[in-house]
Motif scaffolding. Structure first.
Motif, PDB file in Angstrom:
ATOM      1  N   MET A 143      39.711  78.161  80.870  1.00 15.33           N
ATOM      2  CA  MET A 143      40.385  79.431  80.616  1.00 15.33           C
ATOM      3  C   MET A 143      41.874  79.217  80.378  1.00 15.33           C
ATOM      4  SD  MET A 143      40.370  82.879  82.959  1.00 15.33           S
ATOM      5  CE  MET A 143      40.718  84.479  82.214  1.00 15.33           C
ATOM      6  N   LEU A 144      42.467  78.305  81.127  1.00 15.30           N
ATOM      7  CA  LEU A 144      43.880  77.991  80.925  1.00 15.30           C
ATOM      8  C   LEU A 144      44.124  77.525  79.494  1.00 15.30           C
ATOM      9  CD1 LEU A 144      44.856  76.077  84.199  1.00 15.30           C
ATOM     10  CD2 LEU A 144      45.555  78.380  83.533  1.00 15.30           C
ATOM     11  N   ARG A 145      43.258  76.629  79.022  1.00 15.88           N
ATOM     12  CA  ARG A 145      43.415  76.129  77.651  1.00 15.88           C
ATOM     13  C   ARG A 145      43.136  77.220  76.622  1.00 15.88           C
ATOM     14  NH1 ARG A 145      41.255  71.590  80.292  1.00 15.88           N
ATOM     15  NH2 ARG A 145      39.120  72.239  79.864  1.00 15.88           N
ATOM     16  N   GLY A 146      42.127  78.052  76.903  1.00 14.28           N
ATOM     17  CA  GLY A 146      41.762  79.088  75.951  1.00 14.28           C
ATOM     18  C   GLY A 146      42.839  80.130  75.762  1.00 14.28           C
ATOM     19  N   LEU A 147      43.548  80.483  76.827  1.00 10.84           N
ATOM     20  CA  LEU A 147      44.570  81.528  76.736  1.00 10.84           C
ATOM     21  C   LEU A 147      45.887  81.023  76.147  1.00 10.84           C
ATOM     22  CD1 LEU A 147      44.004  83.545  80.038  1.00 10.84           C
ATOM     23  CD2 LEU A 147      43.304  84.109  77.716  1.00 10.84           C
ATOM     24  N   GLU A 148      45.962  79.737  75.867  1.00  9.54           N
ATOM     25  CA  GLU A 148      47.155  79.229  75.196  1.00  9.54           C
ATOM     26  C   GLU A 148      47.308  79.873  73.817  1.00  9.54           C
ATOM     27  OE1 GLU A 148      46.948  75.008  74.965  1.00  9.54           O
ATOM     28  OE2 GLU A 148      46.767  74.724  77.143  1.00  9.54           O
ATOM     29  N   LYS A 149      46.189  80.257  73.221  1.00  9.23           N
ATOM     30  CA  LYS A 149      46.197  80.778  71.857  1.00  9.23           C
ATOM     31  C   LYS A 149      46.787  82.182  71.756  1.00  9.23           C
ATOM     32  CE  LYS A 149      42.615  82.510  68.683  1.00  9.23           C
ATOM     33  NZ  LYS A 149      42.325  83.783  69.330  1.00  9.23           N
ATOM     34  N   ASN A 150      46.503  83.035  72.740  1.00  6.59           N
ATOM     35  CA  ASN A 150      46.863  84.439  72.547  1.00  6.59           C
ATOM     36  C   ASN A 150      47.554  85.086  73.738  1.00  6.59           C
ATOM     37  OD1 ASN A 150      44.626  84.409  74.175  1.00  6.59           O
ATOM     38  ND2 ASN A 150      43.256  85.359  72.691  1.00  6.59           N
ATOM     39  N   SER A 151      48.266  84.312  74.534  1.00  4.52           N
ATOM     40  CA  SER A 151      49.010  84.910  75.641  1.00  4.52           C
ATOM     41  C   SER A 151      50.049  85.901  75.150  1.00  4.52           C
ATOM     42  CB  SER A 151      49.695  83.820  76.472  1.00  4.52           C
ATOM     43  OG  SER A 151      48.749  83.034  77.161  1.00  4.52           O
ATOM     44  N   LEU A 152      50.720  85.552  74.063  1.00  6.58           N
ATOM     45  CA  LEU A 152      51.820  86.379  73.555  1.00  6.58           C
ATOM     46  C   LEU A 152      51.396  87.368  72.486  1.00  6.58           C
ATOM     47  CD1 LEU A 152      54.617  83.679  73.261  1.00  6.58           C
ATOM     48  CD2 LEU A 152      54.680  85.678  74.736  1.00  6.58           C
ATOM     49  N   ALA A 153      50.224  87.156  71.902  1.00  4.91           N
ATOM     50  CA  ALA A 153      49.821  87.971  70.755  1.00  4.91           C
ATOM     51  C   ALA A 153      49.805  89.468  71.041  1.00  4.91           C
ATOM     52  CB  ALA A 153      48.455  87.502  70.252  1.00  4.91           C
ATOM     53  N   PRO A 154      49.266  89.933  72.192  1.00  5.99           N
ATOM     54  CA  PRO A 154      49.262  91.388  72.434  1.00  5.99           C
ATOM     55  C   PRO A 154      50.649  92.004  72.555  1.00  5.99           C
ATOM     56  CG  PRO A 154      47.690  90.261  73.883  1.00  5.99           C
ATOM     57  CD  PRO A 154      48.549  89.211  73.248  1.00  5.99           C
ATOM     58  N   PHE A 155      51.673  91.169  72.731  1.00  9.87           N
ATOM     59  CA  PHE A 155      53.041  91.661  72.906  1.00  9.87           C
ATOM     60  C   PHE A 155      53.902  91.396  71.666  1.00  9.87           C
ATOM     61  CE2 PHE A 155      51.184  90.167  76.881  1.00  9.87           C
ATOM     62  CZ  PHE A 155      51.173  91.341  77.612  1.00  9.87           C
ATOM     63  N   GLY A 156      53.236  91.144  70.547  1.00  7.76           N
ATOM     64  CA  GLY A 156      53.969  90.906  69.310  1.00  7.76           C
ATOM     65  C   GLY A 156      54.831  89.663  69.372  1.00  7.76           C
ATOM     66  N   TYR A 157      54.474  88.719  70.235  1.00  9.15           N
ATOM     67  CA  TYR A 157      55.208  87.466  70.437  1.00  9.15           C
ATOM     68  C   TYR A 157      56.636  87.711  70.911  1.00  9.15           C
ATOM     69  CZ  TYR A 157      51.163  85.571  68.105  1.00  9.15           C
ATOM     70  OH  TYR A 157      49.867  85.245  67.792  1.00  9.15           O
TER      71      TYR A 157
END
Length: 465
Positions: free
Chosen positions: A344-358
């Motif tokens: 899960m740690l590796r998977g969330l590297e992709k979209n941690s910031l995406a919901p916040f417009g980076y």
């Protein structure tokens, strides 16, 4: 020593001079305690107002949501005519795993006789390095009771045996439902791999409906039939079904449980069921979209660089005035999202910031708010009692009542075990840690690295919606 000097010394050491110093010290202590109690009470009241607002905003959608259940949903044909009183009726009394063959081959006679009147559904399955899961996903799709179906599987530049396995499956595939295999060899500039694969497949689809899914999903036999039935029944252009997530281990289970709970309370996907709402929700495991609605919102070309394409798809459909439905269906769609918390740690590297417009500012505010919002009610009751502020303790208890009540209601929709409520503090901390780690790595790398492809932060921000 003169008499005057002796008198002054005696006056300084006199007990009558001490009370003024002690009084000042006590006043400072009391003032500090009063300030602490006041701040605690202000925080407790603010939190209580926050939970009241969140709770009242979450409840209408929850009340409007009607879950689907495996094998129990009526299938609607030709805008109202019922072809089969439940896709699984012919196998009543049989467990789902024991009655697969009967359910698939014997129970759907009425449905199959009505093929011409049923909308055609094209299932699109993108796969990049999914050799361990893709065949099982295709097998559960091949067994669907829905009769008017086609499947398009996309090998998206895989470096493992995914492409070979897909070709082998296609060579022995039965006539119905038809299976088409596409091989994507290159990724054009300005595209994320998955979005490009979905777009390429959509161009070859012949269905009136498109079902975008993933290569590691297990479908119940009636999943597509029930989703189409609900879409026709409610005149919807978009149906999304949250998957039942299988987890192993305490850490992963706690993080996933909190992730789902937070989504329902803060992002309120269930509000998509309210036609006047501006809330939208799309989930990559099961996004069923009417083709003309998909084309009208610009297809995946309009969100070529979106790292959260499922959410972006839903938002664009809602902005275009299309009707959406968020439909929990425990057991209809299942996935092992991650095998462990480290995955899960590796998977969330992709979209941690995406919901916040980076935006790191929005991200930081969200993480701090998350910790205060969820851990405040849990620790606040004890904090208020220890501090001697009964009013603050009562306000925190009120927040905890909202937290628990919403969880119980969610459990009725998604079949959550009440026992996982005890792990909520752990889940909060683990998920925030995972997201912060992902955001930090994105900053350090200057972008995201996903499935062998690098995307710069500058480019992602440019295309953020």
């Amino acid at each position: 020593m003169t008499r005057a000097r002796l008198a002054r010394r005696c006056q300084k050491s006199s007990p009558t001079a001490r009370p003024s110093a002690f009084a000042a010290s006590h006043r400072r202590i009391n003032a500090t305690a009063l300030t602490g109690h006041t701040l605690l009470l202000i925080f407790a009241i603010a939190l209580a107002l926050g939970w009241t607002v969140m709770g009242l905003r979450a409840l209408p959608g929850m009340r409007r949501t009607r879950p689907l259940q495996p094998g129990t949903g009526d299938f609607v044909v030709d805008h109202g005519a019922t072809a089969s009183d439940g896709c699984a009726d012919a196998s009543l009394g049989q467990p789902a795993d024991a009655g697969d063959a009967a359910l698939h081959h014997g129970a759907s006679a009425a449905l199959r006789a009505a093929d011409a009147s049923l909308p055609r559904v094209t299932v699109i399955v993108p796969a990049r390095n999914e050799q361990f899961s893709i065949l099982h996903t295709l097998d559960t799709l091949q067994r669907q009771t829905y009769p008017n179906l086609e499947i398009i599987a996309v090998d998206d530049r895989s470096t493992d045996d995914t492409g070979r396995l897909l070709d082998a499956a296609a060579s022995t595939w039965p006539a119905t439902p038809p299976l088409t295999v596409l091989h994507v060899q290159t990724l054009p500039d300005g595209w994320l791999g998955k979005n490009h694969a979905l777009y390429e497949a959509s161009r070859r689809a012949t269905g009136e409906w498109l079902l975008f899914t993933d290569a590691d999903i297990e479908f119940h036999l009636t999943a597509i039939a029930q989703a189409v039935a609900r879409a026709v029944e409610e005149g919807a252009d978009h149906i999304t079904v949250p998957p039942t997530i299988r987890t192993k281990g305490l850490a992963l289970g706690a993080a996933v449980t909190f992730f789902t709970y937070n989504m329902m309370v803060v992002f309120r996907p269930q509000a998509a069921n309210l036609d006047g709402s501006k809330v939208s929700m799309g989930i990559g495991a099961f996004n069923l979209v009417r083709l003309n609605a998909y084309e009208a919102m610009g297809t995946h070309k309009a969100m070529a660089m979106s790292a959260v394409d499922d959410l972006d798809l839903a938002q664009r459909l809602r902005s275009a005035g299309r009707r959406q439905r968020f439909v929990p269906g425990p057991g209809l769609v299942e996935v092992e999202w991650y095998k462990s918390f480290s995955d899960m740690l590796r998977g969330l590297e992709k979209n941690s910031l995406a919901p916040f417009g980076y935006s790191y500012l929005l991200f930081t505010m969200a993480m701090v708010g998350c910790l205060l919002f969820y851990l405040g009610p849990i620790g606040g009751v004890v904090w208020g009692l220890v501090a001697g502020s009964g009013l603050a303790a009562a306000a925190f208890a009120y927040c905890f009542a909202w937290l628990t009540g919403l969880y119980v209601w969610l459990g009725r929709l998604a079949h959550f075990s009440l026992g996982w409520l005890l792990t909520l503090p752990l889940g909060v901390c683990l998920l925030v840690f995972a997201l912060v780690r992902g955001a930090w790595l994105t900053a350090r790398r200057g972008g995201i690295e996903w499935r062998g492809t690098r995307y710069s932060l500058k480019e992602l921000r440019k295309h953020a919606r």
